[in-house]
Design a protein around this motif. Structure first.
Motif, PDB file in Angstrom:
ATOM      1  N   SER B  96       0.805  -1.257  -0.151  1.00 53.37           N
ATOM      2  CA  SER B  96       0.155   0.018   0.055  1.00 53.37           C
ATOM      3  C   SER B  96       0.860   1.221   0.023  1.00 53.37           C
ATOM      4  O   SER B  96       0.444   2.042  -0.890  1.00 53.37           O
ATOM      5  N   PRO B  97       1.900   1.235   0.840  1.00 54.63           N
ATOM      6  CA  PRO B  97       2.795   2.758   0.862  1.00 54.63           C
ATOM      7  C   PRO B  97       3.272   2.850  -0.420  1.00 54.63           C
ATOM      8  O   PRO B  97       3.324   4.097  -1.130  1.00 54.63           O
ATOM      9  N   MET B  98       3.796   1.633  -1.347  1.00 52.06           N
ATOM     10  CA  MET B  98       4.183   1.870  -2.633  1.00 52.06           C
ATOM     11  C   MET B  98       3.234   2.286  -3.639  1.00 52.06           C
ATOM     12  O   MET B  98       3.412   2.931  -4.510  1.00 52.06           O
ATOM     13  N   ARG B  99       1.939   1.757  -3.200  1.00 53.52           N
ATOM     14  CA  ARG B  99       0.928   2.188  -4.333  1.00 53.52           C
ATOM     15  C   ARG B  99       0.825   3.593  -4.350  1.00 53.52           C
ATOM     16  O   ARG B  99       0.240   4.473  -5.348  1.00 53.52           O
ATOM     17  N   ILE B 100       0.516   4.044  -3.076  1.00 55.82           N
ATOM     18  CA  ILE B 100       0.171   5.508  -2.853  1.00 55.82           C
ATOM     19  C   ILE B 100       1.506   6.465  -3.615  1.00 55.82           C
ATOM     20  O   ILE B 100       1.271   7.310  -4.172  1.00 55.82           O
ATOM     21  N   ALA B 101       2.672   5.979  -3.463  1.00 54.51           N
ATOM     22  CA  ALA B 101       3.441   6.688  -4.113  1.00 54.51           C
ATOM     23  C   ALA B 101       3.939   6.292  -5.342  1.00 54.51           C
ATOM     24  O   ALA B 101       4.797   6.796  -6.235  1.00 54.51           O
ATOM     25  N   ARG B 102       2.957   5.550  -6.158  1.00 53.75           N
ATOM     26  CA  ARG B 102       2.845   5.088  -7.606  1.00 53.75           C
ATOM     27  C   ARG B 102       4.346   4.716  -8.029  1.00 53.75           C
ATOM     28  O   ARG B 102       4.972   5.055  -9.253  1.00 53.75           O
ATOM     29  N   ARG B 103       4.722   3.695  -7.434  1.00 52.08           N
ATOM     30  CA  ARG B 103       5.873   3.074  -7.872  1.00 52.08           C
ATOM     31  C   ARG B 103       5.589   1.924  -8.904  1.00 52.08           C
ATOM     32  O   ARG B 103       4.684   1.697  -8.880  1.00 52.08           O
ATOM     33  N   PRO B 104       6.553   1.725  -9.767  1.00 50.44           N
ATOM     34  CA  PRO B 104       6.252   0.864 -10.662  1.00 50.44           C
ATOM     35  C   PRO B 104       6.092  -0.594 -10.150  1.00 50.44           C
ATOM     36  O   PRO B 104       6.472  -1.087  -9.126  1.00 50.44           O
ATOM     37  N   LYS B 105       5.345  -1.539 -11.047  1.00 52.66           N
ATOM     38  CA  LYS B 105       4.821  -2.866 -10.550  1.00 52.66           C
ATOM     39  C   LYS B 105       5.787  -3.759 -10.226  1.00 52.66           C
ATOM     40  O   LYS B 105       5.978  -4.414  -9.233  1.00 52.66           O
ATOM     41  N   ALA B 106       6.988  -3.704 -11.000  1.00 52.40           N
ATOM     42  CA  ALA B 106       8.119  -4.559 -11.030  1.00 52.40           C
ATOM     43  C   ALA B 106       8.719  -4.266  -9.499  1.00 52.40           C
ATOM     44  O   ALA B 106       9.050  -5.103  -8.743  1.00 52.40           O
ATOM     45  N   GLU B 107       9.100  -3.000  -9.283  1.00 51.81           N
ATOM     46  CA  GLU B 107       9.612  -2.625  -7.949  1.00 51.81           C
ATOM     47  C   GLU B 107       8.742  -3.157  -6.730  1.00 51.81           C
ATOM     48  O   GLU B 107       9.208  -3.659  -5.762  1.00 51.81           O
ATOM     49  N   ILE B 108       7.275  -3.022  -6.892  1.00 50.00           N
ATOM     50  CA  ILE B 108       6.561  -3.425  -5.654  1.00 50.00           C
ATOM     51  C   ILE B 108       6.726  -4.961  -5.356  1.00 50.00           C
ATOM     52  O   ILE B 108       7.031  -4.972  -4.372  1.00 50.00           O
ATOM     53  N   ASP B 109       6.531  -5.542  -6.623  1.00 51.90           N
ATOM     54  CA  ASP B 109       6.814  -6.935  -6.419  1.00 51.90           C
ATOM     55  C   ASP B 109       7.985  -7.283  -5.896  1.00 51.90           C
ATOM     56  O   ASP B 109       8.102  -8.180  -4.798  1.00 51.90           O
ATOM     57  N   GLU B 110       9.152  -6.630  -6.249  1.00 53.60           N
ATOM     58  CA  GLU B 110      10.325  -7.088  -5.731  1.00 53.60           C
ATOM     59  C   GLU B 110      10.559  -6.600  -4.243  1.00 53.60           C
ATOM     60  O   GLU B 110      10.863  -7.632  -3.342  1.00 53.60           O
ATOM     61  N   THR B 111      10.095  -5.581  -3.821  1.00 47.82           N
ATOM     62  CA  THR B 111       9.932  -5.011  -2.575  1.00 47.82           C
ATOM     63  C   THR B 111       9.053  -5.807  -1.512  1.00 47.82           C
ATOM     64  O   THR B 111       9.535  -6.357  -0.541  1.00 47.82           O
ATOM     65  N   VAL B 112       8.000  -6.203  -2.096  1.00 47.53           N
ATOM     66  CA  VAL B 112       7.093  -7.078  -1.222  1.00 47.53           C
ATOM     67  C   VAL B 112       7.635  -8.486  -0.938  1.00 47.53           C
ATOM     68  O   VAL B 112       7.668  -8.884   0.261  1.00 47.53           O
ATOM     69  N   ALA B 113       8.219  -8.983  -1.969  1.00 47.88           N
ATOM     70  CA  ALA B 113       9.019 -10.214  -1.871  1.00 47.88           C
ATOM     71  C   ALA B 113       9.941 -10.070  -0.837  1.00 47.88           C
ATOM     72  O   ALA B 113      10.264 -11.178   0.008  1.00 47.88           O
ATOM     73  N   ARG B 114      10.979  -9.093  -0.839  1.00 47.83           N
ATOM     74  CA  ARG B 114      11.860  -8.784   0.023  1.00 47.83           C
ATOM     75  C   ARG B 114      11.759  -8.837   1.458  1.00 47.83           C
ATOM     76  O   ARG B 114      12.040  -9.513   2.449  1.00 47.83           O
ATOM     77  N   VAL B 115      10.543  -7.824   1.731  1.00 48.31           N
ATOM     78  CA  VAL B 115      10.287  -7.791   2.767  1.00 48.31           C
ATOM     79  C   VAL B 115       9.535  -8.896   3.546  1.00 48.31           C
ATOM     80  O   VAL B 115       9.494  -9.103   4.755  1.00 48.31           O
TER      81      VAL B 115
END
Lengths: 289, 377, 360
Positions: B96-115
């Motif tokens: 959710s915080p990355m969606r609000i910041a409008r990050r690209p999908k690939a980055e979101i996927d990667e960050t969520v997986a890592r965290v």
């Protein structure tokens, strides 16, 4: 408490400010304006100072209406608050029946006020209304169109029917906020039903009950539509409450200055009572902290 | 870097925070330690920008951000209650915080997986928060805070509502998680043991004042005031007001002779102190039932209560003319009311002056002089 | 005061077809009069269910519960003569402290003079005399909890006092005071007390006997010392102690156990059932690091003030060791286990040594 400043927040409040200005402040100022002048129509105004106020405050007619108003408010509060609390206490606290009760309770609140008046008008008619006919059938001489006692009985009953639900809903919300552990502890302490009410439920409902009394007080002070539809203030002036009297003065007799002064006096009284309740409420909060 | 300069917060007549100055470096874990109402939450709200200080300024990376709204401050917060979006899956919660910041999908996927991997949430990414246990819900809230990649992450007693064992597990993982991020972490707790397990830096708070700030173990070992020593001790610190006469600390007034031995010799490192009123302190685990070594001191103790955990025994004593707690290994069934000999090593004695400020030992250990420069009360 | 008998109690919240449907699996215990018992376990282990069965809020699906030999299974809480202290303080806000304590007596029609005497005594016991006339609403959480307890203590008919995580909202420093106070009251007045908690310190320090529960089952009832030294189930080993017991998979060879490629001497010979999963359990307190023993790879050292917790691995499994304050961790440490503190487990249950102890 000072919050971090964010000026955009003012835009969110702006519509409310505009609305309040249009709804309350502008009409209020108009009324103040009227109350200080004399008019005979044709947009002709003469400055009269506080004459209207003096006249109203010395008028036996105003005294009578005010007395009736207080009597009415006092009676309905005396009935609706205990009755509402009693119903809330009797309602199931959880489950399907709780929801069913809540919906049933909310029904009278959803009916437009003039419809409530019309309903009771017919319901209480001595010839065809169930209530009026029933009472007469029981040997009670009941006719609200020509007996002051019957008229009072009908408007009080109508108000109780219409508004007790509000007290019920508020009291019920207060009751629901009480943790189950309190009831368990009270059982273990061997508390009677009355002691549970007196020492747990009533203290926890205090805040919402004050709000309920305040709302019912203001609402009953403003009551107009239902008695207007039901009795029109009669028979004679028996049910002429403040707002009916006010409308009679303003529109019936076109006494705009007098009516405006009445409404200002009437407004100040409500304001005073609201302030009284507000003080009571905030004091209660300090005690609890 | 986050810096508070002489920050105070008053509401009406009540002072919630009193002249707090503190500097927090990037990549550090900072524990705010203090009991309920010490001002931990208020201080965090000031750091986050949720509240505005009555006086003083807040600086982020050299910029004055005192009046700046929380939305513009680049902070993330985790609360004691498990706060997640109930209608969103764990994946969407973290994202959710990355969606609000409008990050690209690939980055979101990667960050969520890592965290999610870091917080062991991978098996639950498709679930809703309320289908998870309390521990997993709080992990989700933590993951969301980390995914935001904020420069300041505030955690307000995040483990308080969890079961004891879950708390222990998560607490062991947190320092690892924190060390992998470059953010400033601020962690509020009421439990001294939690501060020690987390390590990092600790700031002790008392009634809205910052009493000491430094590396956690330093603050624990070398408190600069009695207040800090007491705040940072669980079981509570044993302490007594004493009179120094020559080479002896008397725990009793001259006209009230003690029952049994209750005087303590002045340690050599404090021999040069003037006679007068002092406070001595001893940590519960430094008291023992058997001699502790070359500089052992023995005093009499009267057993008031015994608590046995199986591995340890907590002995509540009347000792040194005050109520003391001894924390000792093993099981000791001492009869209540009996007299025992209480041993401790003289080198463990903490000494404070009449104003409750720590007195530095004078002899060989000059190196361990308390850091009196920071935030003395 | 009374003895509490749990006679073949089982409870399921819905219809129970298999053993797993029971929130509380079969319990058969007698808790002695005047004992202090703690029910310890993680959330969902059934400890609250059991407490509710004892207090009378729940009627068990099967079995009977007896207070002092009298069957109370069907009786509601108010007929059971119990007192209870809840997680969040329950006080009557509008009453003073003394009135709160007098309340249960007034409800039972005790004469005024006796109420006064008993309230005064309990106020003194709980050290509340100084605030006796204050309104209960404005007090701190610890004083409110004392009032909750006091309302039980004033009664002379109380069979048992139940505690439901009573220290949840109390500051750490005050917990020490309240725990010691509770201990003193128990000693002086000898009430039967049952204390539910997930916090091992509270359970262990409070109780004479700790009942450890896991997945609806009682896995061990024992003194704190028994739970610490001889946990009968690996869960008890894990749940009690911080960090919990180290558990290593081993293969048994008479009086030695094989861990990875290395050998550990055992205090006795053990025989495990064929095909069982055999594990060795040793608490971090009994692991020493030195020049001899099993190869130990250090992963992290936590200095927690009064001791050092060394985390590492032996044969790829996580193992923790507790070292005294100020001790140094050797550069290439090897770990030794204290011989008489080694326990062995087959499929999570403790094995009795084949040579000495008779089967438990």
């Amino acid at each position: 408490m000072t919050k971090t400043q964010n000026n955009r927040a003012w835009f969110l409040v702006l519509p409310v400010l505009v609305l309040v200005a249009m709804n309350a402040i502008i009409p209020l100022m108009t009324v103040v304006n009227y109350s200080l002048q004399e008019t005979f129509g044709d947009n002709l105004f003469f400055w009269s100072g506080t004459d209207n106020y003096v006249a109203v405050l010395h008028s036996p007619r105003f005294h009578a209406a005010l007395l009736r108003q207080f009597a009415f408010t006092f009676i309905i509060l005396l009935i609706e608050v205990p009755l509402g609390v009693a119903i809330a206490l009797a309602m199931p606290r959880a489950g399907v029946w709780s929801s069913v009760c809540l919906v049933l309770m909310a029904l009278p609140l959803l009916i437009p006020w003039n419809v409530v008046g019309a309903m009771w008008n017919i319901f209480a008619l001595p010839d065809i209304g169930l209530l009026g006919w029933g009472l007469n059938a029981l040997g009670i001489n009941f006719n609200y169109t020509n007996q002051p006692v019957s008229a009072w009985f009908t408007i009080v009953l109508m108000d109780v029917w219409h508004w007790t639900s509000l007290v019920v809903l508020l009291a019920f919300a207060g009751l629901r906020s009480i943790d189950e552990a309190y009831y368990r502890a009270a059982k273990i302490d061997g508390a009677s039903r009355w002691a549970v009410f007196r020492y747990i439920q009533l203290p926890k409902m205090r805040q919402v009950l004050i709000i309920a009394i305040l709302l019912r007080f203001i609402d009953s002070f403003m009551i107009y539509t239902e008695p207007f539809v039901l009795t029109g203030g009669g028979p004679g002036n028996a049910t002429t409450l403040l707002s009916i009297d006010l409308v009679k003065a303003a529109l019936g007799e076109f006494n705009l200055g007098i009516a405006a002064a009445m409404s200002i006096i009437y407004f100040l009284m409500t304001l005073f009572v609201c302030w009284l309740f507000y003080t009571l409420m905030t004091q209660g909060k300090e005690d609890a902290a | 870097m986050l810096e508070l300069r002489e920050v105070s917060k008053r509401v009406g007549d009540a002072v919630h925070i009193r002249d707090v100055s503190i500097r927090l470096e990037p990549g550090t874990l900072n524990v705010l330690l203090g009991p309920t109402l010490a001002g931990k939450t208020t201080l965090m709200r000031l750091m986050a920008g949720l509240d505005r200080p009555t006086s003083g300024t807040v600086w982020a990376d050299g910029v004055d951000v005192t009046g700046l709204a929380v939305q513009k401050r680049d902070v993330a917060m985790v609360y004691q209650q498990f706060i997640n979006y109930p209608a969103l899956t764990v994946y969407e919660n973290i994202a959710s915080p990355m969606r609000i910041a409008r990050r690209p999908k690939a980055e979101i996927d990667e960050t969520v997986a890592r965290v999610a991997a870091l917080l062991k949430l991978e098996p639950f990414l498709d679930r809703l928060p309320l289908q998870l246990s309390g521990g997993q819900q709080q992990r989700t809230a933590l993951a969301r805070a980390l995914a935001k990649n904020a420069r300041l992450v505030l955690l307000d007693e995040p483990l308080a509502n969890l079961d004891y064992k879950l708390r222990e597990e998560l607490r062991a993982e947190l320092p690892k998680i924190f060390s992998q991020s470059g953010a400033i972490f601020v962690y509020a707790t009421a439990e001294p043991e939690e501060a020690l397990l987390l390590g990092g830096h600790t700031a002790t708070l008392h009634e809205g004042s910052l009493t000491q700030f430094g590396p956690t173990v330093d603050v624990y070992r070398r408190p600069n005031t009695l207040l800090t020593a007491r705040t940072f001790s669980d079981p509570p610190l044993n302490w007594a007001r004493v009179r120094k006469v020559g080479g002896v600390f008397h725990t009793h007034l001259p006209d009230e002779p003690p029952e049994g031995e209750a005087d303590v010799p002045v340690p050599p490192a404090y021999a040069g102190l003037a006679d007068g009123a002092y406070v001595i302190g001893l940590r519960p685990h430094h008291l023992a039932l058997s001699p502790t070594g070359a500089d052992d001191v023995a005093v009499d103790g009267y057993v008031q209560a015994i608590e046995i955990t199986g591995s340890e025994t907590y002995v509540h004593l009347d000792c040194l003319n005050t109520d003391c707690i001894m924390l000792t290994h093993g099981v000791h069934e001492l009869p209540l009311g009996s007299t025992v000999t209480v041993h401790f090593s003289l080198s463990r004695l903490m000494v404070f002056d009449a104003e409750d400020v720590a007195v530095a030992p004078q002899a060989e250990d000059v190196a361990v002089a308390p850091d009196a420069g920071k935030g003395a009360d | 005061m009374a003895e509490i008998t749990l006679d073949h109690i089982r409870h399921a919240y819905g219809p129970a077809k298999s053993r797993d449907d029971y929130a509380l699996k079969e319990l058969n215990h007698v808790w002695s009069d005047g004992g202090a018992y703690a029910l310890l376990g993680p959330s969902g282990c059934g400890k609250t269910t059991l407490l509710n069965i004892i207090s009378g809020l729940l009627t068990p699906s099967e079995g009977r519960i007896l207070f002092g030999g009298k069957d109370v299974t069907g009786l509601p809480p108010e007929a059971r003569n119990i007192a209870q202290v809840f997680q969040f303080p329950v006080v009557y806000d509008t009453m003073s402290v003394a009135e709160n304590l007098a309340f249960p007596l007034k409800n039972r029609g005790v004469p005024a003079a006796e109420i006064k005497a008993r309230v005064a005594r309990v106020l003194d016991m709980l050290r509340l005399t100084a605030i006796a006339d204050k309104k209960a609403a404005g007090l701190t959480a610890d004083n409110k909890q004392k009032i909750s307890l006091g309302r039980g203590m004033v009664r002379d008919d109380v069979a048992a006092i139940l505690f439901d995580e009573p220290l949840t909202v109390i500051d750490p420093h005050l917990k020490w005071e309240l725990r010691a106070g509770l201990k003193r009251l128990h000693r002086e007045f000898g009430h039967t007390m049952v204390y539910v908690t997930h916090d091992q310190t509270e359970a262990l320090t409070f109780a004479d006997k700790v009942v450890v529960m896991y997945a609806g089952e009682v896995v061990q009832v024992g003194t704190p010392e028994e739970l610490f030294l001889t946990p009968t189930h690996t869960f008890v080993g894990y749940f009690i102690g911080s960090p919990g017991m180290n558990v290593l998979p081993v293969t048994l060879e008479g009086t030695t156990a094989r861990v990875g490629g290395e050998e550990v001497a055992l205090p006795a010979a053990f025989a495990a059932p064929a095909g069982a999963r055999v594990e060795l359990g040793v608490r971090p307190e009994f692991v020493t690091l030195g020049a001899e023993g099993l190869a130990f790879t250090t992963t992290r050292v936590d200095d927690v003030g009064r001791e050092k917790i060394v985390h590492g691995t032996i044969a790829g499994r996580d193992v923790a060791a507790i070292l005294p304050e100020g001790a140094e961790v050797p550069a290439e440490p090897r770990a030794r286990f204290r011989l008489d503190r080694i326990n062995l487990y087959a499929d999570d249950w403790r094995l009795a040594p084949a040579t000495k102890e008779p089967a438990a």
